[in-house]
Design a protein around this motif. Sequence first.
Motif, PDB file in Angstrom:
ATOM      1  N   VAL A 156     -49.510 -10.152   3.227  1.00  0.00           N
ATOM      2  CA  VAL A 156     -49.841 -10.790   4.220  1.00  0.00           C
ATOM      3  C   VAL A 156     -51.208 -11.482   4.158  1.00  0.00           C
ATOM      4  CG1 VAL A 156     -50.450 -10.400   6.510  1.00  0.00           C
ATOM      5  CG2 VAL A 156     -48.704  -8.930   5.700  1.00  0.00           C
ATOM      6  N   PHE A 157     -51.391 -12.629   4.588  1.00  0.00           N
ATOM      7  CA  PHE A 157     -52.530 -13.508   4.691  1.00  0.00           C
ATOM      8  C   PHE A 157     -52.816 -13.679   6.268  1.00  0.00           C
ATOM      9  CE2 PHE A 157     -51.629 -14.012   0.191  1.00  0.00           C
ATOM     10  CZ  PHE A 157     -52.827 -14.027  -0.318  1.00  0.00           C
ATOM     11  N   VAL A 158     -53.935 -13.418   6.634  1.00  0.00           N
ATOM     12  CA  VAL A 158     -54.275 -13.607   8.203  1.00  0.00           C
ATOM     13  C   VAL A 158     -55.503 -14.561   8.022  1.00  0.00           C
ATOM     14  CG1 VAL A 158     -54.794 -12.695  10.340  1.00  0.00           C
ATOM     15  CG2 VAL A 158     -53.419 -11.511   8.997  1.00  0.00           C
ATOM     16  N   ILE A 159     -55.509 -15.890   8.957  1.00  0.00           N
ATOM     17  CA  ILE A 159     -56.540 -16.658   9.307  1.00  0.00           C
ATOM     18  C   ILE A 159     -56.839 -16.016  10.525  1.00  0.00           C
ATOM     19  CG2 ILE A 159     -57.123 -18.963   9.850  1.00  0.00           C
ATOM     20  CD1 ILE A 159     -55.288 -20.044   7.682  1.00  0.00           C
ATOM     21  N   ASP A 160     -58.025 -15.751  10.783  1.00  0.00           N
ATOM     22  CA  ASP A 160     -58.656 -15.095  12.059  1.00  0.00           C
ATOM     23  C   ASP A 160     -59.873 -16.082  12.311  1.00  0.00           C
ATOM     24  OD1 ASP A 160     -59.727 -13.735  14.142  1.00  0.00           O
ATOM     25  OD2 ASP A 160     -59.434 -11.799  13.082  1.00  0.00           O
ATOM     26  N   ILE A 161     -59.848 -16.994  13.407  1.00  0.00           N
ATOM     27  CA  ILE A 161     -60.780 -17.767  13.710  1.00  0.00           C
ATOM     28  C   ILE A 161     -61.049 -17.875  15.328  1.00  0.00           C
ATOM     29  CG2 ILE A 161     -60.546 -19.157  11.745  1.00  0.00           C
ATOM     30  CD1 ILE A 161     -58.923 -21.095  13.326  1.00  0.00           C
ATOM     31  N   PRO A 162     -62.441 -18.325  15.893  1.00  0.00           N
ATOM     32  CA  PRO A 162     -62.480 -18.368  17.037  1.00  0.00           C
ATOM     33  C   PRO A 162     -61.654 -19.504  17.717  1.00  0.00           C
ATOM     34  CG  PRO A 162     -64.591 -18.206  15.891  1.00  0.00           C
ATOM     35  CD  PRO A 162     -63.440 -18.320  14.815  1.00  0.00           C
ATOM     36  N   LEU A 163     -61.359 -19.435  19.067  1.00  0.00           N
ATOM     37  CA  LEU A 163     -60.400 -20.206  19.770  1.00  0.00           C
ATOM     38  C   LEU A 163     -61.192 -21.674  19.926  1.00  0.00           C
ATOM     39  CD1 LEU A 163     -58.965 -18.032  22.542  1.00  0.00           C
ATOM     40  CD2 LEU A 163     -57.900 -19.242  20.599  1.00  0.00           C
ATOM     41  N   ASP A 164     -62.613 -21.506  19.900  1.00  0.00           N
ATOM     42  CA  ASP A 164     -63.576 -22.672  19.898  1.00  0.00           C
ATOM     43  C   ASP A 164     -64.394 -22.533  18.754  1.00  0.00           C
ATOM     44  OD1 ASP A 164     -65.096 -24.636  20.559  1.00  0.00           O
ATOM     45  OD2 ASP A 164     -65.757 -24.132  22.500  1.00  0.00           O
ATOM     46  N   ALA A 165     -64.280 -23.283  17.769  1.00  0.00           N
ATOM     47  CA  ALA A 165     -64.948 -23.571  16.558  1.00  0.00           C
ATOM     48  C   ALA A 165     -65.865 -24.458  16.641  1.00  0.00           C
ATOM     49  CB  ALA A 165     -63.912 -23.903  15.423  1.00  0.00           C
ATOM     50  N   ARG A 166     -66.206 -25.166  17.767  1.00  0.00           N
ATOM     51  CA  ARG A 166     -67.320 -26.000  17.810  1.00  0.00           C
ATOM     52  C   ARG A 166     -68.547 -25.743  17.325  1.00  0.00           C
ATOM     53  NH1 ARG A 166     -65.770 -28.875  23.469  1.00  0.00           N
ATOM     54  NH2 ARG A 166     -65.405 -26.771  23.734  1.00  0.00           N
ATOM     55  N   PRO A 167     -68.791 -24.426  18.057  1.00  0.00           N
ATOM     56  CA  PRO A 167     -70.271 -23.921  17.680  1.00  0.00           C
ATOM     57  C   PRO A 167     -70.612 -23.421  16.220  1.00  0.00           C
ATOM     58  CG  PRO A 167     -69.365 -22.737  19.533  1.00  0.00           C
ATOM     59  CD  PRO A 167     -68.329 -23.484  19.198  1.00  0.00           C
ATOM     60  N   PHE A 168     -69.335 -23.485  15.522  1.00  0.00           N
ATOM     61  CA  PHE A 168     -69.500 -23.037  14.169  1.00  0.00           C
ATOM     62  C   PHE A 168     -69.322 -24.038  13.140  1.00  0.00           C
ATOM     63  CE2 PHE A 168     -67.884 -19.964  16.894  1.00  0.00           C
ATOM     64  CZ  PHE A 168     -68.941 -19.099  17.386  1.00  0.00           C
ATOM     65  N   ASN A 169     -69.001 -25.325  13.530  1.00  0.00           N
ATOM     66  CA  ASN A 169     -68.657 -26.255  12.417  1.00  0.00           C
ATOM     67  C   ASN A 169     -69.637 -26.782  11.663  1.00  0.00           C
ATOM     68  OD1 ASN A 169     -67.501 -28.661  11.599  1.00  0.00           O
ATOM     69  ND2 ASN A 169     -67.919 -29.890  13.284  1.00  0.00           N
ATOM     70  N   GLY A 170     -69.396 -26.527  10.273  1.00  0.00           N
ATOM     71  CA  GLY A 170     -70.354 -26.755   9.394  1.00  0.00           C
ATOM     72  C   GLY A 170     -70.941 -25.280   8.930  1.00  0.00           C
ATOM     73  N   ALA A 171     -70.353 -24.255   9.715  1.00  0.00           N
ATOM     74  CA  ALA A 171     -70.874 -23.083   9.081  1.00  0.00           C
ATOM     75  C   ALA A 171     -70.870 -22.757   7.450  1.00  0.00           C
ATOM     76  CB  ALA A 171     -70.098 -21.734   9.744  1.00  0.00           C
ATOM     77  N   PRO A 172     -71.791 -22.097   7.165  1.00  0.00           N
ATOM     78  CA  PRO A 172     -71.926 -22.075   5.498  1.00  0.00           C
ATOM     79  C   PRO A 172     -70.657 -20.928   5.052  1.00  0.00           C
ATOM     80  CG  PRO A 172     -73.404 -20.552   6.432  1.00  0.00           C
ATOM     81  CD  PRO A 172     -73.033 -21.246   7.684  1.00  0.00           C
ATOM     82  N   THR A 173     -70.055 -21.485   3.920  1.00  0.00           N
ATOM     83  CA  THR A 173     -68.908 -20.922   3.421  1.00  0.00           C
ATOM     84  C   THR A 173     -69.496 -20.232   1.928  1.00  0.00           C
ATOM     85  OG1 THR A 173     -68.152 -22.559   1.991  1.00  0.00           O
ATOM     86  CG2 THR A 173     -67.279 -22.291   4.364  1.00  0.00           C
ATOM     87  N   ALA A 174     -68.951 -18.953   1.608  1.00  0.00           N
ATOM     88  CA  ALA A 174     -69.413 -18.386   0.351  1.00  0.00           C
ATOM     89  C   ALA A 174     -68.416 -18.653  -0.749  1.00  0.00           C
ATOM     90  CB  ALA A 174     -69.164 -17.055   0.452  1.00  0.00           C
TER      91      ALA A 174
END
Length: 383
Positions: free
Chosen positions: A364-382
């Motif tokens: 199983v793979f689960v993508i779990d993200i906020p309903l509104d990603a606008r505040p986090f657009n461009g968030a750093p990725t590891a």
Amino acid sequence: MSENLTGHLSPDDPGLSPITRAMLAVRSEVLQAWMDQVRNTVPQARELPRPILENTLPAYFDTLAALLTPGYTARVVNDLGAVASEHGGERARLTEYDATAVIHELQIFRDTLFSELARHDVVLEAGEQAILSAHIDTTIRESASAFTVVQAALREQFVASMAHDLRTPLSTAQMAAEMINHTSNDPSVRRFAEKIVASTQRIDGMTRELLDRIAFCKTGAVRLAIERVDMAALVREVAQSAEVAHPIELRIEQETIEGWWCRDAIRRALENLLNNAFKYGAAEEAVRLTVSTSSGRVQVMVHNQGDPIAPEDSESIFQLYRRAGSRGPGGGGGWGVGLPYVRRVAEAHGGSVLMSSSQEDGTVFVIDIPLDARPFNGAPTAA
């Protein structure tokens, strides 16, 4: 049992033990009490939006509760580790937390869990409480460790970016010094200009070496074009296109699930997950694609039966150009960029990717993200 990774285990599931069902029945109360306490006692948490504060805690709570159902313990221990790592990673990327805050909030979770269970007359036996306490202690260590690792990766990216940006003013200074050296008739001025050129060349060489060391095989940030998207419709479109290659069992919680995401990035991430499931899953079994929501977040789950991912490969599959060596006939092919891309997309939306794999339950793979990603657009990725 994969519903534990979306925080949607049901207290009415007859396959779960009575104590697990009793815990699930008070999930909302426990999580709300925990968030209230964390906001009051952890300064870095006071202004966090609820979807970010809650993070992967619903999935963690359900997985923890499943430990108390005989027969599930071995299957969910790895899930606990995965959820703990993602929790620590999100805290490093999206908050002002330090390692002490990560540890503190999970200690609060332990205390709140037991106090809220007692308040709602959910009685744990001594052995059951010991099991939960031991695994929460392990979670605290793994979350703090993941937090530290991701913070180090982000510092590395910052240094790489700074080193890259330094090269432009260095180049300008070097050219200016060379112009002075070539045009001035004053020996002293030319001597100083030569020293400037030599120093800037040395700094440029050091910068190049630094970039070579820490930016090798790195890629840039995922570029997101955030817009209003109906996730339910998007998933249906992806499933309709993909089921030509393999049967898909589609389950969507609501007719419409609207939010703010990058349509193209989410589409590509889902296609990567489905292609991965087709490639490594059992050919005769349909791939299950599920969409659900909880507390300001959306979860998209891809599940396939087949040979499991070995525990030692659970992290390497998310690294660029790395593939799990034991999966599928011949070990698979390709460049090994599909799953790293999925993680980068999820993280750039302010979310995470959870993974669970076992012989009994499949992968199983689960993508779990906020309903509104606008505040986090461009968030750093590891990744």
